[in-house]
Design an enzyme around this catalytic site. Structure first.
Site, short mmCIF file in Angstrom:
data_model
loop_
_atom_site.label_atom_id
_atom_site.label_comp_id
_atom_site.label_asym_id
_atom_site.label_seq_id
_atom_site.Cartn_x
_atom_site.Cartn_y
_atom_site.Cartn_z
N ASP A 64 0.92 -1.29 0.20
CA ASP A 64 -0.01 -0.15 0.22
C ASP A 64 1.06 1.22 -0.18
OD1 ASP A 64 -2.28 -1.34 0.08
OD2 ASP A 64 -2.28 -1.74 2.34
N TYR A 71 7.45 -8.78 8.27
CA TYR A 71 7.03 -7.12 8.43
C TYR A 71 7.31 -6.83 9.81
CZ TYR A 71 4.19 -8.21 4.20
OH TYR A 71 3.66 -8.41 2.97
N ASP A 122 -6.41 0.80 8.15
CA ASP A 122 -5.22 1.68 8.25
C ASP A 122 -5.50 2.99 8.84
OD1 ASP A 122 -5.27 2.88 6.17
OD2 ASP A 122 -4.42 1.51 4.91
N ARG A 151 -3.07 -5.53 7.92
CA ARG A 151 -4.37 -4.54 8.42
C ARG A 151 -5.31 -5.36 9.36
NH1 ARG A 151 -6.46 -2.10 3.35
NH2 ARG A 151 -5.49 -3.60 2.20
#
Length: 283
Positions: A42, A70, A84, A175
């Site tokens: 994103d 991540y 988010d 998310r």
């Protein structure tokens, strides 16, 4: 531009750009005829992206992307329509969670779990991405997807914000983890920051940047297609037949270990290599 036959690029994505914008910029800078990318991020996300150029794009399905890592930040107390921090707040609760409460629910998110993708995601329904329905005010009921969280560890927790280090299977939505963790704690939560550290065996430390490639510095981040594909290697004498789409008969093969050391002769048949003569220094 062909950087000595190295048409796979590891690049560090900056904040604010889409994955498609990154791909197009790389294509323009390197004057490539074709470009694609692996692992969409994103705009708010930073970290590792893999951009594949020219003829190497046909090998994208063979590049190892099964595991990703991540570092994410979760903000508790709010839930947004995009799951988010860039979205509009749809739920809010004036509550503060504790590190002890977080530790108690953490195990729920490790191993094989089910998660529902965000309404604003690229997954498709009837050939159309969910985010396009959401932008039109239509929320599609989604089935849970099975994903696997291999590792999850707490880096820090301060001011109702939790930082996690997560290693997971591809297709896992950070998310959704943020949203679901908030609900598991009896509050709301949203993803407030995300950086991808690795895709398969490729790491952010090996990636280049826009600044480097713009300045003509190509000594980092570029790989040849065979460097990115983790499959057994065949050396063939009839290369022209293979390039022309013709079969090559393979009977016996030289077998080497992952370090390239010769370990014996094998017989190849039906997708398997059977040891025929093995070099064993202990005998």
């Amino acid at each position: 531009m062909d950087i000595l036959g190295k048409n796979i690029l590891l690049i560090a994505k900056p904040f604010g750009l889409t994955s498609f914008a990154i791909t197009n910029r790389v294509k323009k800078i390197l004057n490539a005829k074709k470009a694609g990318h692996i692992g969409t991020l994103d705009p708010m996300a930073t970290g590792l992206m893999i951009v594949v150029l020219n003829s190497a794009t046909r090998f994208i399905p063979y590049i190892d992307t099964d595991e990703k890592r991540y570092v994410i930040q979760i903000q508790f107390g709010i839930e947004t329509d995009t799951d988010d921090i860039t979205g509009s707040i749809i739920n809010q609760k004036d509550s503060v969670v504790t590190i002890e409460e977080i530790k108690r629910v953490l195990d729920q998110f490790i191993g094989i779990i089910e998660q529902i993708p965000p309404d604003y995601s690229a997954k498709k329904f009837k050939g159309k991405p969910f985010y396009k329905y959401a932008r039109q005010g239509e929320i599609i009921k989604k089935k849970p997807c099975q994903v696997e969280i291999h590792k999850m560890s707490i880096i820090s927790f301060h001011c109702n914000k939790l930082v996690l280090d997560i290693t997971c299977s591809k297709g896992t939505y950070m998310r959704s983890i943020a949203r679901d963790m908030g609900r598991a704690l009896g509050t709301f939560a949203t993803l407030s920051a995300i950086t991808r550290l690795s895709i398969g065996r490729f790491c952010i430390s090996d990636a280049t940047t826009f600044g480097r490639i713009k300045s003509g510095n190509f000594d980092k981040g570029f790989l040849a297609a065979d460097q990115a594909i983790d499959l057994p290697v065949f050396f063939v004498k009839e290369a022209d037949r293979f390039k022309n789409g013709l079969d090559i008969t393979v009977d016996k093969v030289v077998v080497r270990d992952e370090k390239g050391v010769f370990i014996g002769i094998g017989r190849y048949k039906d997708g398997k290599v059977h040891p025929e003569k093995v070099l064993n220094e202990d005998i």
